[in-house]
Design a protein around this motif. Structure first.
Motif, mmCIF file in Angstrom:
data_model
loop_
_atom_site.group_PDB
_atom_site.id
_atom_site.type_symbol
_atom_site.label_atom_id
_atom_site.label_comp_id
_atom_site.label_asym_id
_atom_site.label_seq_id
_atom_site.Cartn_x
_atom_site.Cartn_y
_atom_site.Cartn_z
ATOM 1 N N CYS A 158 0.838 -1.215 0.000
ATOM 2 C CA CYS A 158 0.000 0.000 0.000
ATOM 3 C C CYS A 158 0.865 1.254 0.000
ATOM 4 O O CYS A 158 0.580 2.223 -0.720
ATOM 5 C CB CYS A 158 -0.920 0.006 1.224
ATOM 6 N N SER A 203 -4.438 -5.899 -2.526
ATOM 7 C CA SER A 203 -5.801 -6.417 -2.360
ATOM 8 C C SER A 203 -5.835 -7.934 -2.490
ATOM 9 O O SER A 203 -6.525 -8.626 -1.742
ATOM 10 C CB SER A 203 -6.733 -5.798 -3.403
ATOM 11 N N LYS A 229 -2.133 1.673 -9.539
ATOM 12 C CA LYS A 229 -3.259 0.754 -9.348
ATOM 13 C C LYS A 229 -2.784 -0.694 -9.282
ATOM 14 O O LYS A 229 -3.355 -1.519 -8.555
ATOM 15 C CB LYS A 229 -4.281 0.926 -10.471
ATOM 16 N N GLU A 239 -8.917 7.750 -5.996
ATOM 17 C CA GLU A 239 -10.196 8.292 -6.437
ATOM 18 C C GLU A 239 -10.158 9.815 -6.510
ATOM 19 O O GLU A 239 -10.712 10.413 -7.442
ATOM 20 C CB GLU A 239 -11.311 7.817 -5.506
ATOM 21 N N SER A 249 -14.806 6.891 0.940
ATOM 22 C CA SER A 249 -13.728 5.966 1.308
ATOM 23 C C SER A 249 -13.003 6.441 2.555
ATOM 24 O O SER A 249 -12.682 5.644 3.449
ATOM 25 C CB SER A 249 -12.736 5.829 0.146
ATOM 26 N N ARG A 296 -6.950 3.888 -1.802
ATOM 27 C CA ARG A 296 -7.960 3.945 -2.855
ATOM 28 C C ARG A 296 -8.622 5.314 -2.873
ATOM 29 O O ARG A 296 -8.932 5.864 -3.934
ATOM 30 C CB ARG A 296 -8.999 2.847 -2.637
ATOM 31 N N LEU A 354 -1.798 -1.485 -5.841
ATOM 32 C CA LEU A 354 -2.993 -1.645 -5.020
ATOM 33 C C LEU A 354 -3.641 -3.008 -5.261
ATOM 34 O O LEU A 354 -4.093 -3.670 -4.325
ATOM 35 C CB LEU A 354 -3.993 -0.530 -5.325
ATOM 36 N N ASP A 355 -3.686 -3.444 -6.508
ATOM 37 C CA ASP A 355 -4.266 -4.755 -6.822
ATOM 38 C C ASP A 355 -3.469 -5.881 -6.163
ATOM 39 O O ASP A 355 -4.048 -6.861 -5.676
ATOM 40 C CB ASP A 355 -4.302 -4.964 -8.335
#
Length: 628
Positions: A235, A273, A266, A309, A321, A305, A269-270
């Motif tokens: 993160c 996750s 991203k 955003e 969020s 996130r 982040l994926d």
């Protein structure tokens, strides 16, 4: 997994080896006093135990790699001293020490310098003196690692002078380790955690599966407190990727082969996750302690996130969020962290004037946080100042006045920042120096001064730069920005502009390019009325820096999100160019280039092209023909 466990099993025995050697030397009637033999041995034992304890924040594979590296350094020291003894070199070392009496006279400063050798790579990167990196490697592997070499030479030679120096060196190494583990703003082994994250992120699918499977079996399944450090590190690297920061000088040598992300926010982040989802599947019925760790990792994910955003212009989703993040932190009693996060978010909303924050809703949430238990004075003061700000916006001047009065009843101390940093660490995030928190409070006080009309530059025409000091790093750059803001509020705008420009230079030099762009953009925007010519120069610098930042973004969504900033900059520069004499270039040509930049930027991004300077009309026409 058997081989990966070997370093964890073998390395602690080096701790007992140090104690054994120290006691045997004391028992054998060495000329060296027992305290100089047993004391360093005990400290080495403690340092190795701390190594083993702190290594559990790493995944099993990286943990084995780290302990193997530490163990190799000890073996090198043993081999070096054994060879020196067998070859008869030790008497020469003792003679050299005593012949150069200044070594013994300044043994404490020398030991302190050697214990601080870990800073040499950063110094080498800044000063561009490559020999310092080589000196670091020699110190790290042969001379300084836990003070082993000096400790063994002092025991084998039975020389009191060298043993005294070794004792000081081991003592300072122990203090340096304690500082790194418990005082430093970064979590333990932060450098190794970042390397681990880059190995995982850049690995093949097969490598990722192997790392994840080992991690689940060793650190997650069946553990009372599952180790989710890799999720948190991914993160943090996602945030670094989104901000397109240069690697810290201390990290640059480890990440030489890695692509600088700006490219893959991203994707980071994926990856985080995916790991967190595996951890949840491995703990289908978590205990309260396990649920806490899972929830805090989820909060870290959602927090990034929200940042993403916001970058994409999805303000409502970003605010939702952020609220979810605060709910998770509050659920697990991280009240100070939750309240401070709210304050930083609302400072940004007021400073930028673009986020959809309803004053009544913000005031209600601030009051809810004021009712939470265990808030430190710093957080209460921040909440009260912001509540007064939003109460003023709703027309409740009486409540605003009482809140400002109540704010002065609290005394802010360093303990407040320690409590906040403790909660930061509990949430899996890096901590901040006290200066960073004070800069947040300074931002609040400036907002409050403008709201009450105490600033000489409160009208929109001469408003101060909307620089959120809390979002800047500490050090000289942050201090310069804070000083520049205070000068502007005093009406000394020319002097303030110079100081803020210097702050942007420092930020850019240290790799904080996004923050440097923000300072330049806000400074230039504020200069439009006070000094149009200076505003043009400042915003031109901002435009060049922004285009360079955008050139490193492979994520099309992020490029499109920053296209509106390009358009706004180009239009502002066009307006200034028409009002600025003498013009910096043939006006018609420059205005034409700016207009083409403004109109073509988003289209070019959609075509996948990332030029680093304004494009001309013929080049744009050729590109469109090729695409058609």
């Amino acid at each position: 997994m058997g081989l990966l466990r070997l370093p964890l099993v073998i390395y602690p025995w080096f701790a007992w080896l140090a104690v054994l050697v120290g006691f045997l030397a004391a028992e054998s009637g060495s000329a060296v006093p027992g305290v100089l033999l047993i004391g360093p041995a005990v400290l080495i034992w403690l340092m190795i135990q701390l190594d083993v304890w702190s290594a559990h924040v790493l995944s099993p594979r990286e943990r084995a790699r780290k302990l193997l590296s530490d163990g190799t350094g000890v073996v090198y020291a043993l081999v070096f001293v054994g060879y020196a003894y067998a070859a008869g070199v030790l008497p020469l070392i003792v003679e050299f020490w005593h012949r150069h009496s200044s070594l013994g006279r300044y043994e404490i400063p020398l030991a302190l310098f050697l214990a601080a050798h870990g800073h040499l790579p950063a110094v080498a990167a800044v000063t561009r003196v490559p020999i310092l990196g080589l000196i670091y490697a020699v110190f790290e592997w042969f001379a300084v690692r836990k003070g082993w070499t000096a400790f063994l030479v002092g025991i084998v030679s039975a020389d009191r002078g060298i043993a005294e120096f070794a004792a000081w060196l081991v003592f300072f190494e122990f203090l340096a380790q304690l500082h790194h583990l418990f005082v430093s703003k970064h979590p333990p082994l932060w450098r190794f955690r970042r390397i681990e994250a880059h190995h995982y992120f850049g690995g093949t699918p097969a490598y990722r599966r192997k790392v994840a499977d080992l991690w689940i079996e060793e650190d997650v399944r069946g553990k009372a407190h599952p180790g989710l450090g890799l999720v948190h590190t991914l993160c943090d690297e996602a945030m670094v990727a989104a901000q397109d920061k240069d690697p810290h000088p201390e990290m640059a040598r480890f990440l030489k082969a890695e692509k600088r992300p700006g490219q893959a926010a991203k994707a980071w982040l994926d990856a985080a996750s995916e790991l967190l989802a595996q951890a949840r599947r491995a703990l289908p019925d978590p205990t309260p302690a396990q649920r806490r760790e899972l929830d805090l990792a989820e909060a870290h994910l959602i927090r990034f996130r929200a940042h993403l955003e916001g970058s994409l212009g999805q303000r409502e989703r970003a605010l939702a969020s952020q609220r979810r993040v605060r709910e998770l932190w509050t659920k697990h009693e991280l009240h100070n962290l939750s309240a401070n996060n709210l304050c930083v978010e609302l400072i940004g909303a007021r400073a930028e004037g673009t986020q959809p924050v309803v004053a009544e809703h913000a005031l209600a949430e601030l009051r809810r946080h004021l009712d939470r238990p265990g808030l430190v004075p710093y957080v209460r003061c921040s909440l009260l100042l912001l509540a007064a700000e939003y109460a003023t916006l709703t027309g409740d001047f009486e409540s605003a006045g009482s809140m400002r009065t109540l704010r002065h009843q609290y005394v802010i101390g360093r303990t407040d920042f320690r409590v906040l940093n403790r909660e930061q660490r509990a949430a899996g995030m890096p901590t901040f120096p006290a200066r960073q928190y004070r800069m947040t409070l300074a931002s609040l006080e400036m907002l409050d001064a403008r709201t009450r009309g105490h600033s000489p530059t409160v009208d929109e025409g001469t408003r101060p730069p909307r620089i959120i000091l809390a979002n800047l790093p500490g050090g000289r750059a942050g201090a310069q920005a804070e000083a520049g803001m205070r000068l502007w509020l005093l009406g000394r705008t020319t002097e303030a502009a110079t100081v803020l420009s210097e702050a942007a230079d420092l930020l850019q030099r240290d790799g904080f390019n996004a923050e440097a762009f923000t300072v330049l953009f806000e400074l230039g925007t504020a200069q439009r009325v006070t000094d149009p010519a200076a505003a043009y120069a400042t915003l031109t610098r901002a435009l060049h820096l922004q285009q360079r930042l955008r050139a490193g973004l492979a994520d099309a969504g992020l490029r499109l999100a920053t296209g509106s900033t390009t358009e706004q900059l180009a239009r502002t520069l066009t307006d200034l160019l028409l009002r600025t004499l003498p013009a910096p270039a043939p006006p018609a040509l420059t205005i034409f280039d700016l207009a083409e930049l403004s109109r073509s930027r988003v289209l070019l991004d959609q075509l996948g092209t990332r030029p680093t300077r304004p494009i001309t009309y013929p080049a744009l026409r050729a590109l469109l023909a090729e695409a058609g």
